[in-house]
Design a protein around this motif. Sequence first.
Motif, PDB file in Angstrom:
ATOM      1  N   GLN A  27     -57.574-132.958  44.905  1.00  0.00           N
ATOM      2  CA  GLN A  27     -56.547-131.996  44.491  1.00  0.00           C
ATOM      3  C   GLN A  27     -57.100-130.719  43.868  1.00  0.00           C
ATOM      4  O   GLN A  27     -56.448-129.680  43.888  1.00  0.00           O
ATOM      5  N   VAL A  58     -57.072-127.192  45.473  1.00  0.00           N
ATOM      6  CA  VAL A  58     -56.204-127.248  46.655  1.00  0.00           C
ATOM      7  C   VAL A  58     -54.875-126.605  46.276  1.00  0.00           C
ATOM      8  O   VAL A  58     -54.132-127.151  45.467  1.00  0.00           O
ATOM      9  N   SER A  99     -51.397-128.351  45.187  1.00  0.00           N
ATOM     10  CA  SER A  99     -51.526-129.756  44.785  1.00  0.00           C
ATOM     11  C   SER A  99     -50.866-129.932  43.413  1.00  0.00           C
ATOM     12  O   SER A  99     -50.707-128.972  42.652  1.00  0.00           O
TER      13      SER A  99
END
Length: 548
Positions: A461, A464, A467
């Motif tokens: 995550q 990202v 996320s």
Amino acid sequence: MTPGWWTEAVIYQIYPRSFADSDGDGIGDLPGITARLDHLVELGVDAVWLSPFYPSPQADAGYDVADYRDVEPLFGTLPDADRLIGEAKRRGLRVIVDLVPNHTSSAHVWFAEALTAAPGSPQRQRYVFRDGLGADGGEPPNDWQSVFGGPAWTRVTEPDGRPGQWYLHLFDTAQPDLNWDNPEVRAEFVDVLRFWLDRGVDGFRVDVAHGLIKQADLADWQEPQEILSGREVDKPRPPMWDQDGVHEIYREWRRVVDSYGSAPQDGRVLVAEAWVEPAERLARYIRPDEMHQAFNFEYLLAAWTAPAQYAVITRSLEATDAVGAPTTWVLSNHDVVRHASRLGLPIGTPRPNGIGAQDPQPDAGLGLRRARAATLLMLALPGSAYLYQGEELGLPEHTTLPDEARQDPTYHRTRGAQRGRDGCRVPIPWEADAPSYGFGPTDASWLPQPPSWSEYALDRQRDVPGSTYEVYRAALRLRREHGLGRGALRWLESADEVLAFANDGLRVLTNFGPAPVPLPEGAEVLVSSAPLDGTGHVPTDVTVWFRA
Ligand code: GLC
């Protein structure tokens, strides 16, 4: 309100058993936490609260304390605790520890002494011992039930081998209640406060703060035993909860913690875990000469509808304003079903005490979507917010734990009728492809981790966009930049399906309804809990922070 770091802090709860394991025995520990402190700095929280790490037989995962001035060998040593406190401070993180004053462990030296001493002795008067009822004293002294199920009394065998008195335990048999009418008990806990304050902690989360004083006559209580007192102001109080006598204890503690620092950036704080309703009654724990904060469980329990959220937010702010204390907000902790799963149950489902494989399963996608929207709503509110480890990953409850893995005494004392709290206590995933998802160096994990958890791992995550972790980070950064914690809320809309408010320069909108909602012309979106739709509208179960 007196300003202080705590009035606007975001405080991250660490459950030491399940955060990070440094030695590979499957149980998290203090060196594991120290090694992961940079994660909390990156996330952007202000403080940590550590659930108990004291010597304990672990009958209730450490909430059964055998020695208040040391560290459980499973978790490390006292020097490890000092190192953790020091390393946290070096990173600008404050440290709050858990204090469990309602009961000790039955392995505490005081309880051992009470068992070998005579009825009526000073050793027994540290606890709540009573003769039983009936001709041979074979019936418990009253009808109270334990919060974990079963009777709240256990009969002891006297040193001469005969069946003897009974002792009170509002929780597990291994957690005898202390007698807070005894000055020796009071003096002992002042000393424990000083012990940890001297080691540099910034405060205490006070376990079962509404339970210490019992109604003197220990009157029967026919109604169901629940830790949440759930009373209207004018209804009789249960004889074991929220008795007026508790407040004197906290006034004394306030004087102690203030003597270590009460300035805005130096204050040592007391936080009440008090399952007390309504909010006006809870506010009594945070009057200016008592504790600094109390957990807002009414907020945690509120339904995911615009009217329910509007009502609880408004009521919470009013109740704490009336006593000049900060409002607090919380959605998850180690005692409740994680909000990413709770909010995936049909609206109106009564609060479950755990979820098992045989139970109706939450809708994981819906739960996570609502959880992110709820978190973004929460982090925009003025006051102080509590996060529970793993929620920044969108972690769900483990809802299919094998029954044989369950360890919560609730499960065993209710013979499985209540699944209990293990599902929110599973060790958290750090690295998708490592053993135990990077919880520790081996596969060992004291509760099994579900096979699907690699997708929640931190390393899947981080960086990202969109996320859950990056949404939390962005929100915490913006919250700090805009001073939202010390801001003021102004409602802009409180319709049946939409809530919108301003907190200083920032605007917040949550759409609870089925139809997408437009943002004002020219709105600049700062963060949203899920992407807006193609036309820039806010879809169902989404919260947006924007400038207009
Ligand atoms: C509090 C704790 C809970 C514990 C209980 C008894 O409610 O949060 O985990 O079981 O007190 O100490």
